[in-house]
Design a protein around this motif. Structure first.
Motif, mmCIF file in Angstrom:
data_model
loop_
_atom_site.group_PDB
_atom_site.id
_atom_site.type_symbol
_atom_site.label_atom_id
_atom_site.label_comp_id
_atom_site.label_asym_id
_atom_site.label_seq_id
_atom_site.Cartn_x
_atom_site.Cartn_y
_atom_site.Cartn_z
ATOM 1 N N PRO A 85 26.164 91.012 84.849
ATOM 2 C CA PRO A 85 24.831 90.702 84.319
ATOM 3 C C PRO A 85 24.552 89.203 84.390
ATOM 4 O O PRO A 85 25.452 88.381 84.207
ATOM 5 C CB PRO A 85 24.886 91.199 82.877
ATOM 6 N N SER A 86 23.279 88.877 84.641
ATOM 7 C CA SER A 86 22.884 87.473 84.743
ATOM 8 C C SER A 86 22.430 86.899 83.406
ATOM 9 O O SER A 86 22.248 85.682 83.293
ATOM 10 C CB SER A 86 21.753 87.318 85.764
ATOM 11 N N PHE A 87 22.264 87.770 82.409
ATOM 12 C CA PHE A 87 21.776 87.324 81.102
ATOM 13 C C PHE A 87 22.910 87.454 80.085
ATOM 14 O O PHE A 87 23.644 88.440 80.096
ATOM 15 C CB PHE A 87 20.578 88.180 80.665
ATOM 16 N N PRO A 88 23.078 86.491 79.203
ATOM 17 C CA PRO A 88 24.161 86.563 78.217
ATOM 18 C C PRO A 88 23.887 87.627 77.155
ATOM 19 O O PRO A 88 22.746 88.073 76.995
ATOM 20 C CB PRO A 88 24.166 85.165 77.600
ATOM 21 N N TYR A 89 24.922 88.013 76.430
ATOM 22 C CA TYR A 89 24.733 88.954 75.333
ATOM 23 C C TYR A 89 24.112 88.227 74.150
ATOM 24 O O TYR A 89 24.697 87.303 73.588
ATOM 25 C CB TYR A 89 26.059 89.593 74.907
ATOM 26 N N VAL A 90 22.909 88.647 73.770
ATOM 27 C CA VAL A 90 22.209 88.124 72.597
ATOM 28 C C VAL A 90 21.632 89.320 71.866
ATOM 29 O O VAL A 90 20.876 90.105 72.465
ATOM 30 C CB VAL A 90 21.067 87.152 72.984
ATOM 31 N N PRO A 91 21.966 89.532 70.584
ATOM 32 C CA PRO A 91 21.411 90.667 69.851
ATOM 33 C C PRO A 91 19.877 90.694 69.942
ATOM 34 O O PRO A 91 19.214 89.673 69.788
ATOM 35 C CB PRO A 91 21.870 90.411 68.408
ATOM 36 N N GLY A 92 19.341 91.867 70.218
ATOM 37 C CA GLY A 92 17.895 92.026 70.343
ATOM 38 C C GLY A 92 17.377 91.809 71.752
ATOM 39 O O GLY A 92 16.206 92.065 72.037
ATOM 40 N N LEU A 94 19.419 92.846 74.573
ATOM 41 C CA LEU A 94 20.388 93.555 75.408
ATOM 42 C C LEU A 94 19.755 94.125 76.673
ATOM 43 O O LEU A 94 20.410 94.218 77.720
ATOM 44 C CB LEU A 94 21.028 94.684 74.588
ATOM 45 N N ALA A 95 18.475 94.492 76.612
ATOM 46 C CA ALA A 95 17.826 95.109 77.772
ATOM 47 C C ALA A 95 17.874 94.217 79.003
ATOM 48 O O ALA A 95 17.949 94.716 80.133
ATOM 49 C CB ALA A 95 16.375 95.463 77.444
ATOM 50 N N PHE A 96 17.839 92.901 78.814
ATOM 51 C CA PHE A 96 17.842 92.008 79.974
ATOM 52 C C PHE A 96 19.186 92.020 80.702
ATOM 53 O O PHE A 96 19.262 91.627 81.868
ATOM 54 C CB PHE A 96 17.459 90.591 79.550
ATOM 55 N N ARG A 97 20.238 92.449 80.040
ATOM 56 C CA ARG A 97 21.522 92.623 80.703
ATOM 57 C C ARG A 97 21.571 93.958 81.456
ATOM 58 O O ARG A 97 22.213 94.058 82.510
ATOM 59 C CB ARG A 97 22.659 92.597 79.669
ATOM 60 N N GLU A 98 20.898 94.973 80.919
ATOM 61 C CA GLU A 98 21.065 96.325 81.433
ATOM 62 C C GLU A 98 19.943 96.799 82.349
ATOM 63 O O GLU A 98 20.190 97.558 83.297
ATOM 64 C CB GLU A 98 21.204 97.288 80.252
ATOM 65 N N VAL A 99 18.706 96.383 82.081
ATOM 66 C CA VAL A 99 17.561 96.902 82.829
ATOM 67 C C VAL A 99 17.682 96.701 84.343
ATOM 68 O O VAL A 99 17.332 97.616 85.114
ATOM 69 C CB VAL A 99 16.241 96.315 82.285
ATOM 70 N N PRO A 100 18.139 95.542 84.838
ATOM 71 C CA PRO A 100 18.245 95.422 86.300
ATOM 72 C C PRO A 100 19.100 96.510 86.932
ATOM 73 O O PRO A 100 18.772 97.031 88.010
ATOM 74 C CB PRO A 100 18.873 94.030 86.486
ATOM 75 N N PHE A 101 20.179 96.887 86.265
ATOM 76 C CA PHE A 101 21.064 97.908 86.806
ATOM 77 C C PHE A 101 20.501 99.315 86.587
ATOM 78 O O PHE A 101 20.692 100.202 87.424
ATOM 79 C CB PHE A 101 22.457 97.760 86.182
ATOM 80 N N VAL A 102 19.811 99.517 85.474
ATOM 81 C CA VAL A 102 19.177 100.817 85.238
ATOM 82 C C VAL A 102 18.095 101.080 86.285
ATOM 83 O O VAL A 102 17.986 102.193 86.812
ATOM 84 C CB VAL A 102 18.583 100.890 83.816
ATOM 85 N N LEU A 103 17.305 100.070 86.605
ATOM 86 C CA LEU A 103 16.278 100.236 87.638
ATOM 87 C C LEU A 103 16.917 100.619 88.976
ATOM 88 O O LEU A 103 16.410 101.488 89.691
ATOM 89 C CB LEU A 103 15.482 98.941 87.801
ATOM 90 N N GLU A 104 18.025 99.989 89.286
ATOM 91 C CA GLU A 104 18.720 100.292 90.538
ATOM 92 C C GLU A 104 19.278 101.708 90.519
ATOM 93 O O GLU A 104 19.205 102.437 91.521
ATOM 94 C CB GLU A 104 19.844 99.288 90.766
#
Length: 239
Positions: A85-92, A94-104
């Motif tokens: 993931p390109s975005f760090p883990y920050v509470p609230g 989390l989607a920015f870590r996961e959404v790129p891969f979910v879209l793929e």
């Protein structure tokens, strides 16, 4: 998929991510269009698994497509995407870590589902933009958040013990979701609107796609297969 700013998937900073969430939340529709009016034939479940503690940071997203005309416990198709993931883990956020891969992962399915169950929250989020809402707006499809724990809010009233009993989840005077009993004798799940569905319809869909477990079949299978992919990857590293 709709056109959207790159910042909605890959924000350059936490402040940009916060602004993106506010913009996405403003696009969320809490109305049944059109799947709430009848049963969806093709539905998907999406789930992400992370890397075990002490190993390199990796996100694995699994998308599972189910066909109402077939066996509900047997995927018609699956899509797997993984990476750092390109975005760090920050509470609230989390989607920015996961959404790129979910879209793929969803893009690897043979068709866009009519309804997507997401392992996570929708509008039951501090900025009304959990991953279910985030994904729903990006894909422009009805999405439902089904989470295993509360992010924000408190149940209002008592929750019954029967399958289908539910109580409102309220935060700052607003109903943001439902605490739903999906199986007698087990902990409830937390259902929220993702996009293009009402809460009442979301509850119906979760119960409709129940397979006798706590989680609805689409996300249960996605969770199971995401875990298997993680274990397979770890096993490969140990060989």
């Amino acid at each position: 998929m709709t056109e959207f700013p790159p910042d909605w998937v890959h924000p350059a900073s936490l402040e940009v991510a916060r602004r993106a969430q506010e913009e996405i939340a403003a696009r969320v529709l809490e109305e049944d269009r059109p799947v709430g009016q009848g049963p969806a034939r093709h539905v998907a479940g999406v789930d992400c698994s992370g890397a075990p503690r002490g190993t390199p940071d990796v996100v694995r997203a699994m998308a599972v497509l189910l066909d109402r005309a077939g066996a509900r416990n047997r995927p018609a198709a699956t899509g797997l995407a993984e990476g750092v993931p390109s975005f760090p883990y920050v509470p609230g956020f989390l989607a920015f870590r996961e959404v790129p891969f979910v879209l793929e992962a969803v893009a690897k399915l043979p068709r866009l589902p009519e309804l997507v169950f997401v392992d996570g929250h929708g509008v039951s989020h501090p900025r009304s933009c959990g991953i279910a809402s985030h994904l729903g707006v990006l894909l422009d499809v009805p999405t439902i958040g089904v989470a295993k724990s509360v992010l924000v809010g408190q149940p209002q009233g008592l929750l019954g013990d029967a399958r289908g009993d539910w109580a409102p989840l309220v935060w700052k005077g607003r109903r943001i979701g439902a605490v739903l009993r999906t199986k007698v004798g087990v902990q409830p799940v937390y259902v929220s609107v993702g996009h293009r569905v009402t809460l009442e319809a979301a509850i119906r869909h979760v119960l409709d796609w129940g397979g006798g477990y706590r989680l609805p079949e689409p996300t249960r299978l996605a969770d199971q297969l995401a875990g298997e992919a993680r274990r397979a990857a770890m096993s490969g590293r140990l060989l």
